[in-house]
Design a protein around this motif. Structure first.
Motif, mmCIF file in Angstrom:
data_model
loop_
_atom_site.group_PDB
_atom_site.id
_atom_site.type_symbol
_atom_site.label_atom_id
_atom_site.label_comp_id
_atom_site.label_asym_id
_atom_site.label_seq_id
_atom_site.Cartn_x
_atom_site.Cartn_y
_atom_site.Cartn_z
ATOM 1 N N ILE A 126 105.360 46.275 -4.305
ATOM 2 C CA ILE A 126 104.761 46.521 -5.625
ATOM 3 C C ILE A 126 103.408 47.113 -5.248
ATOM 4 C CG2 ILE A 126 103.519 44.828 -7.139
ATOM 5 C CD1 ILE A 126 105.967 43.118 -7.086
ATOM 6 N N CYS B 282 103.986 36.446 -13.777
ATOM 7 C CA CYS B 282 103.491 37.178 -12.623
ATOM 8 C C CYS B 282 102.671 37.989 -13.087
ATOM 9 C CB CYS B 282 104.785 37.539 -12.264
ATOM 10 S SG CYS B 282 104.607 38.882 -10.882
ATOM 11 N N ILE B 283 101.460 38.305 -12.115
ATOM 12 C CA ILE B 283 100.509 39.097 -12.185
ATOM 13 C C ILE B 283 100.604 40.355 -11.181
ATOM 14 C CG2 ILE B 283 98.838 37.900 -13.457
ATOM 15 C CD1 ILE B 283 97.502 37.269 -10.600
ATOM 16 N N ARG B 284 101.802 40.317 -10.550
ATOM 17 C CA ARG B 284 102.225 41.554 -9.736
ATOM 18 C C ARG B 284 101.243 41.930 -8.745
ATOM 19 N NH1 ARG B 284 105.593 40.824 -13.167
ATOM 20 N NH2 ARG B 284 106.574 42.402 -14.397
ATOM 21 N N CYS B 285 100.935 40.701 -8.222
ATOM 22 C CA CYS B 285 99.996 40.783 -6.578
ATOM 23 C C CYS B 285 100.755 40.835 -5.595
ATOM 24 C CB CYS B 285 99.099 39.300 -6.466
ATOM 25 S SG CYS B 285 100.190 37.904 -5.970
ATOM 26 N N SER B 286 101.902 40.803 -5.382
ATOM 27 C CA SER B 286 102.686 40.897 -4.216
ATOM 28 C C SER B 286 102.595 40.042 -3.057
ATOM 29 C CB SER B 286 102.723 42.343 -3.535
ATOM 30 O OG SER B 286 101.500 42.531 -3.224
ATOM 31 N N ALA B 287 101.912 38.957 -3.325
ATOM 32 C CA ALA B 287 101.580 38.007 -2.328
ATOM 33 C C ALA B 287 103.048 37.311 -2.008
ATOM 34 C CB ALA B 287 100.644 36.821 -2.699
ATOM 35 N N CYS B 288 103.809 37.168 -2.761
ATOM 36 C CA CYS B 288 105.250 36.471 -2.516
ATOM 37 C C CYS B 288 106.060 37.644 -1.448
ATOM 38 C CB CYS B 288 105.996 36.120 -3.607
ATOM 39 S SG CYS B 288 106.342 37.534 -4.784
ATOM 40 N N ILE C 224 109.816 38.003 -6.001
ATOM 41 C CA ILE C 224 109.797 38.063 -7.566
ATOM 42 C C ILE C 224 110.920 38.807 -8.469
ATOM 43 C CG2 ILE C 224 108.037 40.008 -7.553
ATOM 44 C CD1 ILE C 224 108.319 37.447 -10.270
ATOM 45 N N CYS D 122 102.023 32.024 -4.524
ATOM 46 C CA CYS D 122 101.777 32.811 -5.579
ATOM 47 C C CYS D 122 100.538 32.205 -6.399
ATOM 48 C CB CYS D 122 103.115 32.257 -6.441
ATOM 49 S SG CYS D 122 103.046 32.931 -8.245
ATOM 50 N N PRO D 123 99.739 33.087 -6.776
ATOM 51 C CA PRO D 123 98.261 32.698 -7.586
ATOM 52 C C PRO D 123 98.525 31.869 -8.759
ATOM 53 C CG PRO D 123 98.780 35.044 -7.534
ATOM 54 C CD PRO D 123 99.805 34.597 -6.583
ATOM 55 N N VAL D 124 99.722 32.285 -9.451
ATOM 56 C CA VAL D 124 99.797 31.592 -10.742
ATOM 57 C C VAL D 124 101.014 30.629 -10.747
ATOM 58 C CG1 VAL D 124 98.837 33.454 -12.389
ATOM 59 C CG2 VAL D 124 101.244 33.693 -11.631
ATOM 60 N N ILE E 149 104.072 30.371 -9.791
ATOM 61 C CA ILE E 149 105.616 30.337 -10.284
ATOM 62 C C ILE E 149 106.595 29.816 -9.346
ATOM 63 C CG2 ILE E 149 107.296 32.065 -10.668
ATOM 64 C CD1 ILE E 149 105.293 33.968 -11.629
ATOM 65 N N ILE F 48 109.371 30.015 -7.722
ATOM 66 C CA ILE F 48 110.378 30.763 -7.362
ATOM 67 C C ILE F 48 111.574 30.409 -6.957
ATOM 68 C CG2 ILE F 48 110.955 33.043 -6.193
ATOM 69 C CD1 ILE F 48 108.256 34.182 -6.456
HETATM 70 S S1 SF4 Z 1 102.977 35.969 -5.626
HETATM 71 FE FE1 SF4 Z 1 103.362 35.323 -7.761
HETATM 72 S S2 SF4 Z 1 102.191 36.579 -9.124
HETATM 73 FE FE2 SF4 Z 1 102.221 37.706 -7.032
HETATM 74 S S3 SF4 Z 1 104.024 39.077 -7.219
HETATM 75 FE FE3 SF4 Z 1 104.807 37.091 -6.370
HETATM 76 S S4 SF4 Z 1 105.438 36.174 -8.298
HETATM 77 FE FE4 SF4 Z 1 103.946 37.634 -9.061
#
Ligand code: SF4
Length: 486
Positions: free
Chosen positions: A154, A318-324, A347, A380-382, A384, A386
């Motif tokens: 991402i 999801c804020i598309r941070c890609s941490a996951c 994600i 995940c910063p928000v 989720i 998963i």
């Molecule tokens: S860590 Fe959370 S916010 Fe970031 S891409 Fe994955 S699901 Fe989205």
């Protein structure tokens, strides 16, 4: 012609191919390891990180709960400030809107800010089919585009490429589509970035129209927000005459003040930075300053479907941070292409089935592309969950196949288990048979069942299957009176 994900095989088969690519695994292990360490360091600096995560999740949850009202407010705010709002139910509608806008102004090339949503709808391909060139201006996206490749991450779409490969792509391709790479191009990162800058500059200065996504869309002020690291976004958002932003409807944030936790969570979780190098915000049209025509396409494309799923809807936070992605042991080994979508990793494993619905073999394979270790939720910063959504989607996939005429071996195995566990006597007999098999195997000097025949071989090729114990737990309990007596 751009590459597309259409027709990609299901995850197990795509993953097997990816696992055979040692260069890919090396590139991924290195890159995800570096990003993971950077993220851990900057997240560790924030004392109230958990509170911040809760605040970020709450903002997005609030937005989703009254999404309809916030969207109407966003449209009103945007319109009041001179932007034109378009609504698109799906990819085809969104693409048609952008193509029509370009055609009506006799525009044959656009510059693009890195945007997941435009990849999701295949905008570049739609523009190309209408004779309109779309130039990616983010460095990694440029590498992917010039390489005729597909994004695999991402945040770092070219994570699967190393420096030598990028040098080769620039040398071979840049001259075909614009300013060529310099003859003395090396694989030093600064030199490669310099070549990209020169190549893109002429496109920035020439293009009359830009296309972007948005990280956030603020309903009360009508402000769109794009965060990026290279400054290419700022160029696209300010130089051209016409700006078209395609925004997934889940990007809405109710108020300007509520951006606060999200803009603090995002950079630390994605690039491992304390703040984003470039945070661009724009609100409609400002006379004689920036694009004089601003269009916003609000896109559904499966989002209302996901919103209707009580367990799965959290994926829209999801804020598309890609941490996951960076913490996922499966992603680190297979890379992003195996997921067959612009949304890879954990994600992607939930978002793709939620947006498209289950029923297709490729999409149905994604909820299984996980060990359920939970690292994605932790990162995940928000917040989720998963793993929770993965298990929920697995159940959906299984339910969808219950009526199949030929049940899968796994389903047969579970039916057998349900039959045995459904009655005490049956369980007793099954256990007796299993301990008999264990005794016979051991008498022959075997402690494992070895390789199973047929479809069972797929299981035993990757795992040991020990011989059953010679005594069951219940037999042991009866013999020892619960371990009280020897
Ligand atoms: S860590 Fe959370 S916010 Fe970031 S891409 Fe994955 S699901 Fe989205």
């Amino acid at each position: 012609m751009s590459a597309t994900f259409v027709g990609m095989p299901a995850f197990p088969s795509a993953a097997r191919t990816a696992l055979g690519n040692t260069q890919l695994r090396h590139n991924l292990a290195h890159a995800t390891g570096v990003i993971r360490a950077k993220r851990a360091a900057v997240v560790g600096e924030v004392e109230n990180w958990e509170e911040l995560r809760l605040a970020g999740a709450a903002v997005k949850e609030r937005a989703l709960r009254s999404l309809d009202a916030h969207l109407v407010q966003l449209e009103e705010s945007l319109t009041a400030r001179g932007a034109v709002v378009h609504w698109a139910r799906d990819a085809a509608e969104a693409n048609r809107i952008v193509v029509d806008l370009a055609r009506a102004r006799e525009i044959d090339e656009v510059v693009k800010v890195k945007s997941m949503v435009t990849q999701e709808i295949g905008l570049n391909e739609a523009l190309e089919a209408s004779g309109i060139a779309a130039w990616e201006t983010d460095l990694a996206e440029l590498i992917v585009q010039l390489g005729g490749d597909l994004p695999s991450h991402i945040l770092v779409p070219a994570i699967h490429r190393n420096r030598a490969e990028i040098r080769e792509i620039f040398t071979r391709r840049m001259g075909e589509v614009g300013r060529p790479a310099p003859d003395d191009l090396t694989d030093e990162p600064a030199v490669l970035a310099g070549a990209a800058r020169e190549h893109l500059r002429e496109k920035f200065l020439r293009a009359r129209m830009a296309v972007s996504g948005a990280n956030f869309a603020v309903a009360d002020s009508g402000t769109l927000v794009v965060v990026e690291s290279e400054g290419n976004g700022r160029m696209c958002l300010t130089l051209p005459e016409v700006l078209v932003s395609i925004v997934g409807i889940e990007k809405v944030v109710p108020t300007w003040a509520e951006l606060d936790p999200l803009l603090r969570l995002l950079p630390r979780s994605s690039t491992g930075e304390r703040m984003n190098p470039y945070t661009s915000t724009w609100t409609g049209v400002v006379p004689d300053d920036g694009p004089q025509e601003v269009h916003v396409v609000l896109l559904d494309n499966g989002r209302t479907r996901a919103l209707g799923d009580p367990t799965g809807r959290q994926a829209l936070r999801c804020i598309r941070c890609s941490a996951c992605l960076n913490v996922c042991p499966v992603y680190e080994r297979t890379g992003g292409h195996a997921y067959g979508s612009v949304y890879p990793g954990p994600i992607g494993a939930i978002l793709n089935p939620l947006l498209r619905g289950t029923g297709d073999p490729q999409t149905d394979s994604l909820p299984y592309a996980s060990t359920l270790c939970g690292a994605c939720f932790e990162a995940c910063p928000v917040r989720i969950d998963i793993p929770e959504v993965l298990v929920h989607l697995r159940a959906e996939v299984v339910d969808a196949h219950r009526a199949d005429r030929l049940p899968k071996p796994e389903a047969l195995a579970f039916r057998g288990a349900a039959w045995a566990f459904g009655h005490a006597q049956r369980l007793d007999r099954t256990e007796w048979l299993s301990s008999l098999a264990g005794r016979l195997l051991r008498r022959r000097g075997r402690t494992s069942l070895g390789r199973l025949p047929g479809p069972g071989a797929a299981w035993t090729d990757a795992r040991d299957l020990p011989a059953p114990p010679t005594e069951t737990f219940r037999a042991w309990w009866r013999r020892t009176d619960g371990g009280e007596r020897p």
